[in-house]
Design a protein around this motif. Structure first.
Motif, PDB file in Angstrom:
ATOM      1  N   VAL A 234       3.007  -6.829   7.021  1.00 36.59           N
ATOM      2  CA  VAL A 234       2.723  -5.703   6.138  1.00 36.59           C
ATOM      3  C   VAL A 234       3.467  -4.468   6.631  1.00 36.59           C
TER       4      VAL A 234
ATOM      5  N   PHE B 220      -4.441 -12.643   1.530  1.00 34.43           N
ATOM      6  CA  PHE B 220      -4.857 -11.276   1.855  1.00 34.43           C
ATOM      7  C   PHE B 220      -5.981 -11.205   2.883  1.00 34.43           C
TER       8      PHE B 220
ATOM      9  N   LEU C  39       0.205  -0.925   0.307  1.00 31.11           N
ATOM     10  CA  LEU C  39       0.666  -1.873  -0.708  1.00 31.11           C
ATOM     11  C   LEU C  39       2.172  -1.962  -0.541  1.00 31.11           C
TER      12      LEU C  39
ATOM     13  N   ASP D 208       1.135  -7.249  -4.299  1.00 28.38           N
ATOM     14  CA  ASP D 208      -0.008  -6.445  -3.855  1.00 28.38           C
ATOM     15  C   ASP D 208      -0.544  -5.606  -5.013  1.00 28.38           C
TER      16      ASP D 208
ATOM     17  N   ARG E 273      -2.424  -7.944  -7.264  1.00 24.54           N
ATOM     18  CA  ARG E 273      -3.682  -8.397  -6.652  1.00 24.54           C
ATOM     19  C   ARG E 273      -4.758  -7.318  -6.693  1.00 24.54           C
ATOM     20  N   TRP E 274      -4.365  -6.068  -6.500  1.00 25.02           N
ATOM     21  CA  TRP E 274      -5.335  -4.984  -6.407  1.00 25.02           C
ATOM     22  C   TRP E 274      -5.470  -4.208  -7.717  1.00 25.02           C
TER      23      TRP E 274
END
Length: 179
Positions: A37, A58, A99, A104, A107-108
């Motif tokens: 990340v 995640f 992110l 990402d 996903r969020w």
């Protein structure tokens, strides 16, 4: 960059020694089944190397952090990447996670985020709102407050993005099964 698969390319904003460390460890991290990340150097003379990583789903456990630490530390030592003594910290991205991949933002979706751009977009560089997902190579964000509306922010122009800790985010993360 990491993987060239669509949505998996990581925003690489590290500079200097952090960029060198990231470039060297990312293949190792990926070969172990994790995703890098971020790498940060902290303290005077970069005495702490902070590495954030996660599984593709995640998640990240203490055992995962220990496993990565055992693999990364000798690599940094043997190759002489670090100029002197250092502390290595391997962690999960946490709730207010950065992110760094298009996936990402997918996903969020539905959660609040702060996004800072490298260049002005619509007369500004900072945006706060609810993630709506991804359209092509752009992140969709519903702006908060009086300004309202939706913006499409090119992924490759994002300097920094992170989730905002909210009651909904905490509740949803606590509801996930423990690995």
């Amino acid at each position: 960059m990491a993987s060239n698969h669509a949505g998996r390319k990581r925003l690489e904003r590290e500079e200097g020694l952090a960029r060198i460390v990231a470039a060297r460890i990312e293949p190792v991290v990926e070969n172990m089944g994790y995703r890098l990340v971020r790498v940060r150097m902290i303290g005077k003379n970069a005495t702490t190397v902070q590495i954030m990583a996660e599984r593709p789903d995640f998640t990240m456990t203490i055992d995962d952090c220990e496993r990565l630490s055992r693999a990364i530390s000798p690599l940094l030592d043997v190759e002489g990447i670090m100029p002197g003594a250092y502390n290595l910290e391997v962690s999960s991205p946490g709730l207010d996670r950065p992110l760094v991949r298009l996936e990402d933002f997918k996903r969020w979706r539905g959660y609040r985020s702060n996004i800072e751009m490298m260049v002005d977009r619509e007369g500004r560089r900072r945006f706060r709102g609810t993630l709506l997902g991804v359209e092509g190579n752009c992140v969709e964000l519903r702006l908060e407050g009086e300004e309202g509306g939706t913006v499409h922010l090119p992924f490759n122009e994002i300097d920094m993005a992170r989730l905002l800790i909210t009651d909904a985010l905490i509740r949803d993360c606590l509801a996930r099964p423990v690995q």
